[in-house]
Write an enzyme that holds these catalytic residues in place. Structure first.
Site, mmCIF file in Angstrom:
data_model
loop_
_atom_site.group_PDB
_atom_site.id
_atom_site.type_symbol
_atom_site.label_atom_id
_atom_site.label_comp_id
_atom_site.label_asym_id
_atom_site.label_seq_id
_atom_site.Cartn_x
_atom_site.Cartn_y
_atom_site.Cartn_z
ATOM 1 C CB SER A 261 -0.839 0.030 1.170
ATOM 2 O OG SER A 261 -2.123 0.824 0.847
ATOM 3 C CG HIS A 402 -5.840 -2.425 0.330
ATOM 4 N ND1 HIS A 402 -4.959 -2.011 -0.737
ATOM 5 C CD2 HIS A 402 -5.235 -1.640 1.425
ATOM 6 C CE1 HIS A 402 -3.892 -1.334 -0.302
ATOM 7 N NE2 HIS A 402 -4.320 -1.021 1.150
HETATM 8 C C1 GTR Z 1 -5.451 4.544 1.800
HETATM 9 C C2 GTR Z 1 -4.698 5.358 0.690
HETATM 10 C C3 GTR Z 1 -4.181 4.470 -0.233
HETATM 11 C C4 GTR Z 1 -3.255 3.613 0.542
HETATM 12 C C5 GTR Z 1 -3.801 2.708 1.753
HETATM 13 C C6 GTR Z 1 -2.661 2.060 2.718
HETATM 14 O O1 GTR Z 1 -6.446 5.011 2.588
HETATM 15 O O2 GTR Z 1 -5.970 6.005 0.050
HETATM 16 O O3 GTR Z 1 -3.536 5.296 -1.119
HETATM 17 O O4 GTR Z 1 -2.025 3.724 0.510
HETATM 18 O O5 GTR Z 1 -4.343 3.822 2.544
HETATM 19 O O6 GTR Z 1 -1.478 2.598 2.909
HETATM 20 O O7 GTR Z 1 -3.082 1.409 3.493
#
Ligand code: GTR
Length: 421
Positions: A261, A402
């Site tokens: 991420s 995610h």
């Molecule tokens: C989210 C963000 C993403 C990603 C994520 C993370 O809120 O919008 O770009 O980086 O966080 O790092 O878990």
């Protein structure tokens, strides 16, 4: 919507199969985009040799990303001190070596302190080492009671045992699911990690972390073309690399920088800026990471800059809702990693990170690999879920959310052992 989406996909296939380096298509919002051509320089020169890539195009792209996206590091700073706090050859029930090392960075009468935790396989020396940040402190990656607890600021998260912005004993092991250390060790690989907040706390405030060490006169924040937090975190990985080059227990030419991420965005920028990293892995890195910005699918430049105003340099805000005016797009970031092996991974339910945009960027970075006689990504269309495509540019889309899971790690271990020589 469906018709638009299939048309869009058809267009992508045509683009990729005919080896056209720029993509033009209609996305679901019926907006069209053209990504800048990777192999045409700003002065309109065709880049068709490694020499021209390395002398002209690569430096040009690197400086565009530095000035307009992540921000440049405003000076030099070598490690002021390192302390090996411990080395235990009987870690993980005697199967691994655990080391904990303190890295001190001092400048401008200020200091920051970062702790590097490593688990290394025993009785072997030439192993690949994964280096990447963790989100909530080294002690969250394992229940091992010997892992030291960071004192740096951390966002409150009572469920994770984080209160008053301090890590506690209650957070120990809470992220073990993302760190299959035993699996990594049993495969003959090593792992090294740091808490990203040790380098720069993840909050919109430039008065803490590494930034103030570099302020001149009465500065209170970086200049518009200077580093945001992602660039600072990437720089921190290079500082870890400075230490690793002196550590006799590892082979510094086999360090793979990885991240999930926001830390995947960080790993990509670290590999782009520091050629000492042997390879890079981006797990679900999305906007500002592996995903093409011009697609405007899921998280956009405007959205990321408003939720996380400190991640990129201030100049990046010029491109809010004006992605078409960016002089670069993210396939060019991936191309900066060539010819070193690169792994981009997505997840089917992670639409916020735009899996198709991540896949396309990996495909569109491939011409840089081809200049070196390498194949790049060996897929012209998005593979099925859980069907990895391995090569100098590797890609998979995992079924699910995610996250970084043991499925992802299985592929990264294979990549580390089979692709990185
Ligand atoms: C989210 C963000 C993403 C990603 C994520 C993370 O809120 O919008 O770009 O980086 O966080 O790092 O878990």
């Amino acid at each position: 919507m469906r018709i638009a989406s299939s048309l869009c996909w058809l267009f992508i296939l045509l683009q990729l199969t005919s080896h056209i380096a720029s993509a033009q298509m209609t996305n679901q919002r019926t907006e069209s985009y053209v990504v800048p051509d990777l192999l045409i320089s700003q002065r309109n020169r065709k880049i068709n040799t490694v020499k021209k890539w390395e002398k002209i195009r690569r430096p040009e792209l690197l400086s565009l990303f530095q000035n307009e996206v992540y921000g440049k590091v405003p000076g030099n700073l070598t490690l002021s001190d390192t302390i090996v706090w411990e080395r235990d050859d009987q870690a993980l029930n005697g199967t691994a070596i655990r080391k904990q090392i303190g890295l001190f960075l001092r400048k401008n009468e200020q200091e920051i302190y970062v702790e590097l935790l490593m688990f290394l396989p025993k009785n072997t020396s030439n192993f690949p080492l994964f280096l990447g940040y963790n989100f909530m402190g080294n002690h969250t990656i394992s229940y091992d009671p010997n892992i030291r607890i960071s004192e740096s600021w951390v966002a409150d998260n009572p469920a994770m045992g984080i209160i008053h912005n301090q890590l506690t004993e209650q957070s120990r092991g809470k992220r073990e699911n993302r760190w299959p250390i035993q699996q990594i060790i049993d495969a003959g690989c090593g792992i090294a990690t740091m808490y990203y907040g040790d380098i720069d706390p993840d909050r919109p405030n430039f008065s803490d972390g590494v930034h103030p060490l570099f302020y001149k006169n009465n500065e209170t924040e970086p200049a518009h073309d200077e580093w945001g937090s992602i660039s600072a975190w990437a720089w921190g990985l290079s500082k870890a690399m400075d230490y690793l080059q002196s550590d006799k227990d590892i082979n510094p030419s086999k360090v793979i920088v990885f991240g999930h991420s926001r830390l995947g965005k960080t790993a990509l920028w670290a590999a782009a800026t520091d050629l000492r990293f042997a390879a890079a892995i981006s797990n679900d890195s999305g906007c500002g990471g592996a995903a093409l910005s011009r697609r405007r699918m899921g998280e956009t430049v405007a959205k990321i800059n408003s939720s996380f105003p400190h991640w990129f340099c201030q100049n990046f805000k010029k491109y809010n809702n004006r992605e078409n005016t960016l002089p670069v797009d993210q396939h060019m970031l991936l191309a900066l990693i060539a010819p070193r092996p690169l792994y981009v991974a997505s997840a089917t339910e992670d639409l916020w990170a735009d899996p198709e945009g991540e896949f396309l960027a990996a495909a569109l970075a491939s011409p840089a690999y081809q200049l070196y006689g390498l194949s790049g990504l060996a897929a012209h269309q998005m593979p099925q879920e859980n069907t990895p495509v391995f090569g100098n540019v590797s890609y998979h889309i995992r079924k699910g959310k995610h996250d970084i899971t043991s499925y992802d790690w299985e592929q990264y271990i294979h990549f580390a052992k089979e692709i990185i020589k």
